[in-house]
Design an enzyme around this catalytic site. Structure first.
Site, PDB file in Angstrom:
ATOM      1  N   LYS A 197     -21.872  27.837   5.297  1.00  0.00           N
ATOM      2  CA  LYS A 197     -20.608  28.551   5.581  1.00  0.00           C
ATOM      3  C   LYS A 197     -20.928  29.903   6.195  1.00  0.00           C
ATOM      4  O   LYS A 197     -22.016  30.458   5.994  1.00  0.00           O
ATOM      5  CB  LYS A 197     -19.764  28.737   4.312  1.00  0.00           C
ATOM      6  CG  LYS A 197     -20.380  29.622   3.209  1.00  0.00           C
ATOM      7  CD  LYS A 197     -20.139  31.113   3.370  1.00  0.00           C
ATOM      8  CE  LYS A 197     -20.939  31.910   2.350  1.00  0.00           C
ATOM      9  NZ  LYS A 197     -21.295  33.247   2.711  1.00  0.00           N
TER      10      LYS A 197
ATOM     11  N   GLY B  80     -31.673  32.848   1.821  1.00  0.00           N
ATOM     12  CA  GLY B  80     -31.382  34.289   1.728  1.00  0.00           C
ATOM     13  C   GLY B  80     -30.701  34.777   2.982  1.00  0.00           C
ATOM     14  O   GLY B  80     -30.944  35.867   3.479  1.00  0.00           O
ATOM     15  N   ALA B  81     -29.797  33.928   3.492  1.00  0.00           N
ATOM     16  CA  ALA B  81     -29.223  34.161   4.820  1.00  0.00           C
ATOM     17  C   ALA B  81     -27.758  34.520   4.796  1.00  0.00           C
ATOM     18  O   ALA B  81     -27.161  34.817   5.825  1.00  0.00           O
ATOM     19  CB  ALA B  81     -29.423  32.900   5.667  1.00  0.00           C
TER      20      ALA B  81
ATOM     21  N   LEU C 228     -25.559  32.289   4.039  1.00  0.00           N
ATOM     22  CA  LEU C 228     -24.930  31.063   4.552  1.00  0.00           C
ATOM     23  C   LEU C 228     -24.652  30.055   3.440  1.00  0.00           C
ATOM     24  O   LEU C 228     -24.329  28.897   3.713  1.00  0.00           O
ATOM     25  CB  LEU C 228     -25.828  30.422   5.628  1.00  0.00           C
ATOM     26  CG  LEU C 228     -26.095  31.263   6.881  1.00  0.00           C
ATOM     27  CD1 LEU C 228     -27.092  30.556   7.810  1.00  0.00           C
ATOM     28  CD2 LEU C 228     -24.799  31.552   7.640  1.00  0.00           C
ATOM     29  N   ALA C 229     -24.801  30.495   2.184  1.00  0.00           N
ATOM     30  CA  ALA C 229     -24.505  29.657   1.010  1.00  0.00           C
ATOM     31  C   ALA C 229     -25.375  28.407   0.922  1.00  0.00           C
ATOM     32  O   ALA C 229     -24.920  27.353   0.461  1.00  0.00           O
ATOM     33  CB  ALA C 229     -23.019  29.284   0.963  1.00  0.00           C
ATOM     34  N   GLY C 230     -26.627  28.527   1.336  1.00  0.00           N
ATOM     35  CA  GLY C 230     -27.537  27.378   1.307  1.00  0.00           C
ATOM     36  C   GLY C 230     -27.675  26.770  -0.080  1.00  0.00           C
ATOM     37  O   GLY C 230     -27.595  25.548  -0.248  1.00  0.00           O
ATOM     38  N   GLY C 231     -27.884  27.602  -1.083  1.00  0.00           N
ATOM     39  CA  GLY C 231     -28.031  27.086  -2.452  1.00  0.00           C
ATOM     40  C   GLY C 231     -26.717  26.514  -2.963  1.00  0.00           C
ATOM     41  O   GLY C 231     -26.692  25.448  -3.584  1.00  0.00           O
TER      42      GLY C 231
ATOM     43  N   ASP D 143     -19.415  30.519  -4.394  1.00  0.00           N
ATOM     44  CA  ASP D 143     -19.188  29.802  -3.134  1.00  0.00           C
ATOM     45  C   ASP D 143     -19.178  28.287  -3.310  1.00  0.00           C
ATOM     46  O   ASP D 143     -18.863  27.556  -2.363  1.00  0.00           O
ATOM     47  CB  ASP D 143     -20.294  30.146  -2.113  1.00  0.00           C
ATOM     48  CG  ASP D 143     -20.151  31.551  -1.550  1.00  0.00           C
ATOM     49  OD1 ASP D 143     -19.029  32.095  -1.577  1.00  0.00           O
ATOM     50  OD2 ASP D 143     -21.170  32.101  -1.087  1.00  0.00           O
TER      51      ASP D 143
ATOM     52  N   PRO E 205     -31.225  28.334   6.618  1.00  0.00           N
ATOM     53  CA  PRO E 205     -32.222  29.315   6.186  1.00  0.00           C
ATOM     54  C   PRO E 205     -31.875  29.897   4.814  1.00  0.00           C
ATOM     55  O   PRO E 205     -30.713  29.901   4.412  1.00  0.00           O
ATOM     56  CB  PRO E 205     -32.170  30.387   7.277  1.00  0.00           C
ATOM     57  CG  PRO E 205     -30.858  30.199   7.964  1.00  0.00           C
ATOM     58  CD  PRO E 205     -30.496  28.758   7.827  1.00  0.00           C
TER      59      PRO E 205
HETATM   60  P1  ATP Z   1     -25.148  33.067  -0.390  1.00  0.00           P
HETATM   61  O1  ATP Z   1     -24.408  33.163   0.893  1.00  0.00           O
HETATM   62  O2  ATP Z   1     -24.511  32.080  -1.359  1.00  0.00           O
HETATM   63  O3  ATP Z   1     -25.490  34.361  -1.020  1.00  0.00           O
HETATM   64  P2  ATP Z   1     -27.768  32.901   0.642  1.00  0.00           P
HETATM   65  O4  ATP Z   1     -27.892  32.135   1.920  1.00  0.00           O
HETATM   66  O5  ATP Z   1     -27.776  34.372   0.755  1.00  0.00           O
HETATM   67  O6  ATP Z   1     -26.484  32.336  -0.064  1.00  0.00           O
HETATM   68  P3  ATP Z   1     -29.407  31.078  -0.645  1.00  0.00           P
HETATM   69  O7  ATP Z   1     -30.160  30.600   0.538  1.00  0.00           O
HETATM   70  O8  ATP Z   1     -28.317  30.231  -1.185  1.00  0.00           O
HETATM   71  O9  ATP Z   1     -28.854  32.523  -0.324  1.00  0.00           O
HETATM   72  O10 ATP Z   1     -30.409  31.370  -1.828  1.00  0.00           O
HETATM   73  C1  ATP Z   1     -30.944  32.578  -2.117  1.00  0.00           C
HETATM   74  C2  ATP Z   1     -31.889  32.452  -3.312  1.00  0.00           C
HETATM   75  O11 ATP Z   1     -31.547  31.348  -4.151  1.00  0.00           O
HETATM   76  C3  ATP Z   1     -33.301  32.265  -2.897  1.00  0.00           C
HETATM   77  O12 ATP Z   1     -34.042  33.216  -3.591  1.00  0.00           O
HETATM   78  C4  ATP Z   1     -33.685  30.871  -3.344  1.00  0.00           C
HETATM   79  O13 ATP Z   1     -34.994  30.868  -3.848  1.00  0.00           O
HETATM   80  C5  ATP Z   1     -32.702  30.555  -4.448  1.00  0.00           C
HETATM   81  N1  ATP Z   1     -32.269  29.152  -4.462  1.00  0.00           N
HETATM   82  C6  ATP Z   1     -31.992  28.429  -5.559  1.00  0.00           C
HETATM   83  N2  ATP Z   1     -31.611  27.184  -5.248  1.00  0.00           N
HETATM   84  C7  ATP Z   1     -31.627  27.095  -3.907  1.00  0.00           C
HETATM   85  C8  ATP Z   1     -31.323  26.049  -2.985  1.00  0.00           C
HETATM   86  N3  ATP Z   1     -30.954  24.833  -3.399  1.00  0.00           N
HETATM   87  N4  ATP Z   1     -31.418  26.330  -1.676  1.00  0.00           N
HETATM   88  C9  ATP Z   1     -31.776  27.556  -1.256  1.00  0.00           C
HETATM   89  N5  ATP Z   1     -32.108  28.572  -2.066  1.00  0.00           N
HETATM   90  C10 ATP Z   1     -32.022  28.351  -3.385  1.00  0.00           C
END
Ligand code: ATP
Length: 309
Positions: free
Chosen positions: A11, A97-98, A100-103, A137, A95
């Site tokens: 997202k 820590g982006a 983009l709500a990857g986790g 998210d 990616p």
């Molecule tokens: P958001 O927009 O929700 O803050 P983000 O893109 O900033 O997401 P994520 O990529 O979701 O951050 O993850 C950040 C942290 O979560 C990392 O330190 C990663 O090690 C940890 N993490 C735990 N589970 C996952 C997963 N399934 N995919 C990615 N990162 C994960």
């Protein structure tokens, strides 16, 4: 029991406004969230016993209990005991820590996938209720599309689909930003400006940028949407990371319809109307920033969240 492969889209935030503090320690937010077609694949297979195994091809993603997909599987086992174990293999495209709500989208895929695998027949609302316990998210990632998100992000109202528009995403591979750092720093720097009473909070919600943004989305007015893009977290992240600010400024100089940092960063996106405009924009960005550490993606806005692949 079948194996399932799910598509888990990222997202972006078209809007992220921090209204104030909540009694549960989280921030009260107004967000406009949008799914994009950059997606992870999550393969779920039944396992014997109550085991949960996570496999991921990205070295920075934990495969133990701190993985949000692991937490989602454990939550489902607690709520629906005796259904067995699960192995989840995550093929990462989003990616880390982006912003983009990857986790969160991986956790959403596990909830949707286990509902199917265990034949539970949960409604989308029930799955979103479970998801809210895992992360702000997660409920949005389940339904996806374009939505207004209030509360911690879990109170969702669908908006008119903006699918078929495009964004170029730009992120320095080596720059991951911690979401909790960004929110904590924001509270330290701007907490004194938060409304102090429920009435003042409600007033700032009504006067905030979300009202014109929702109208612009309902009219599918891309110029207006571009000019209304807004993210409070830029106020703490951009001064700390000038290279992110430069990306955002450059997108605007190249006449993207709008540009913004997504979530807590470090991804910045530039909005365009067509794929060819997005491709040109990505090429222009590459020519100005030849740094091999900079990743660029041309992605489409989409109207769906978790889907069976
Ligand atoms: P958001 O927009 O929700 O803050 P983000 O893109 O900033 O997401 P994520 O990529 O979701 O951050 O993850 C950040 C942290 O979560 C990392 O330190 C990663 O090690 C940890 N993490 C735990 N589970 C996952 C997963 N399934 N995919 C990615 N990162 C994960």
């Amino acid at each position: 029991m079948h194996a399932y492969t799910l598509l888990a889209p990222a997202k972006i935030n078209l809007l992220l406004e921090i209204l104030g503090d909540r009694t549960d320690g989280f921030h009260e937010l107004v967000m406009v969230l949008q799914s994009v077609d950059l997606a992870d694949l999550v393969e779920l297979r039944p396992l014997g016993g109550e085991r949960i195994q996570i496999h991921c091809d990205h070295p920075e993603v934990p495969t133990h209990e701190s993985n949000l997909a692991f937490k989602a599987a454990r939550l489902m086992q607690q709520k629906f005991p005796g259904r067995g174990g699960v192995s989840a293999t995550i093929h990462k495209q989003i990616p880390v820590g982006a912003g983009l709500a990857g986790g969160s989208t991986n956790a959403a895929a596990v909830l949707v996938g286990l509902d199917l695998m265990w034949n539970l027949g949960l409604t989308q609302g029930e799955l979103q209720g479970l998801g809210a316990a895992l992360g702000s998210d997660v409920p949005f990632c389940i339904s996806g599309g374009t939505a207004l998100a209030l509360g911690r992000g879990e109170v969702l109202s669908p908006l008119l689909d903006l699918d078929q528009l495009y964004v170029v995403l730009a992120k320095y591979r080596s720059l991951a930003i911690s979401t909790s750092w960004a929110y904590q720093t924001y509270r330290q720097q701007f907490g004194h400006t938060y409304p102090q009473t429920p009435t003042a909070l409600e007033q700032s919600r009504r006067q905030g940028p979300s009202v014109p943004m929702v109208a612009a989305i309902n009219h599918r007015d891309l110029t207006q949407i571009g000019s209304l893009l807004y993210n409070d977290l830029e106020r703490v992240v951009l001064p700390q990371h000038p290279q992110v600010q430069k990306l955002r400024d450059q997108f605007l100089q190249f006449e993207a319809k709008g540009a913004l940092m997504s979530g807590s960063g470090s991804t910045v996106f530039g909005l365009t109307e067509t794929r060819s405009q997005a491709e040109t924009l990505a090429e222009q960005m590459r020519s100005v920033f030849p740094d091999p550490d900079l990743d660029l993606w041309v992605t489409k806005l989409i109207s769906s969240g978790i889907q069976v692949a």
